[in-house]
Design an enzyme around this catalytic site. Structure first.
Site, PDB file in Angstrom:
ATOM      1  N   HIS A 260       0.811  -1.225   0.000  1.00  0.00           N
ATOM      2  CA  HIS A 260       0.000   0.000   0.000  1.00  0.00           C
ATOM      3  C   HIS A 260       0.837   1.266   0.000  1.00  0.00           C
ATOM      4  CE1 HIS A 260      -3.609  -2.254   1.014  1.00  0.00           C
ATOM      5  NE2 HIS A 260      -2.935  -2.845   1.961  1.00  0.00           N
ATOM      6  N   CYS A 261       2.066   1.170   0.497  1.00  0.00           N
ATOM      7  CA  CYS A 261       2.770   2.411   0.851  1.00  0.00           C
ATOM      8  C   CYS A 261       3.821   2.849  -0.161  1.00  0.00           C
ATOM      9  CB  CYS A 261       3.416   2.264   2.221  1.00  0.00           C
ATOM     10  SG  CYS A 261       2.216   1.940   3.525  1.00  0.00           S
TER      11      CYS A 261
END
Ligand code: NAD
Length: 287
Positions: A260-261
């Site tokens: 996600h990051c």
């Protein structure tokens, strides 16, 4: 702690839930607000809504009250915002979750409370997006409440590093806000807590950390492709370079960044800097 302080966590995901449990473990009264009904039900039944050893171990021991209703936030001494910060299909940051979480915090704010944004954001979000939400309700920072940013660094599933032992950085709008935030994090984290010069610097730390990783992984993957043609063993080369005791940090080739990051966070800075007329060509190339 004389009377238990009440800590509210907005967003009970990979970041918010371990944080909530750590605060509960350290003696705070903890509640969580998340509109995801299934997640809330699972937490209230003592079951982790996702696979996470840290959460599965602490949840049965330190039950927290989760709710999909925002009024659970009332009377909180400390409010921690841990909501998603994704990008859209054009790689533009989506601030909607931060906006709605801050609005919920503002609607239910107790006078003198400390609000901390933990979500990953670009520099300027606390000042330009979050603060005005409170000000529109007539709330003045430093007088009616305190606002800080403490970017989360958790690496879910990591057997060594967790919310209780990863050093943190904190930035805030006022000196008192900074000292309250540092005090809170020192009470739940057994690692150094660094006060940054301002909230903007604290916001920038996280984007820099993840962009650093993104760029290094892109670099080594490019080297891997080139060395493949040149008949050079990239892993042997990195191992060799890693013998230098300073100014080299080994990264090894892989299928690239995921999750996600790392693939998302650089865009928060790229897009924000673009508005100030700066093109992060290098960061864009690494993407
Ligand atoms: N997951 C990681 O490894 C990690 C590590 C460091 C930082 N971060 C950052 O932390 C933030 C949260 O990430 P995450 O992985 O916990 O996300 P997540 O999707 O696991 O959890 C976010 C939770 O917030 C809830 N939510 C959404 N809008 C809300 C609102 N308005 N009010 C209350 N709850 C709301 C969602 O239902 C969800 O349960 C992001 O900014 C992310 O970039 C994530």
């Amino acid at each position: 702690m004389s009377k238990k302080q009440k800590v509210s966590v907005i967003g009970l995901g990979y970041v918010g839930l371990p944080l909530a449990l750590r605060a509960a473990e350290r003696g705070y009264e903890v509640v969580g607000y998340d509109p995801d009904r299934d997640k809330v039900a699972s937490i209230n039944e003592g079951q982790s809504p996702f696979e996470d050893d840290f959460v599965s171990e602490l949840l049965p021991k330190y039950p927290i009250k989760a709710s999909e209703k925002e009024d659970v936030l009332r009377e909180s001494d400390i409010v921690l915002i841990c909501v998603p910060t994704p990008v859209d299909e054009m790689q533009n940051p989506i601030y909607d979750y931060v906006v709605s979480a801050a609005a919920a915090a503002a609607r239910n704010l107790r006078s003198g409370a400390l609000v901390v944004l933990e979500s990953t954001v670009n520099p300027g979000v606390s000042e330009e997006i979050v603060l005005p939400i409170f000000e529109k309700k007539g709330l003045q920072v430093g007088r009616d409440f305190f606002l800080a940013h403490c970017p989360e660094r958790i690496n879910p599933g990591d057997p060594k590093w967790n919310v209780g032992n990863i050093p943190r950085v904190v930035g805030a709008f006022t000196e008192e806000g900074a000292s309250r935030a540092v005090k809170f994090y020192r009470s739940i984290v057994d690692a150094p807590i660094k006060a940054m010069k301002s909230i903007r610097e604290a916001e920038a730390v996280k984007v820099v950390e993840n962009s650093f990783r993104d760029i290094n992984i892109a670099f080594v993957n490019e080297l891997a492709q080139s060395f493949d043609r040149l008949g050079i063993d990239i892993v042997d080369v990195i191992d060799g370079a890693a013998t230098k005791p300073f100014a080299f940090l080994p990264h090894y080739p892989s299928c690239g960044v995921g999750g996600h990051c790392i693939p998302v966070d650089p865009y928060y800075l790229i897009e924000y800097a673009k508005k100030a007329g700066f093109d992060h060509r290098f960061m864009r190339a690494a993407r």
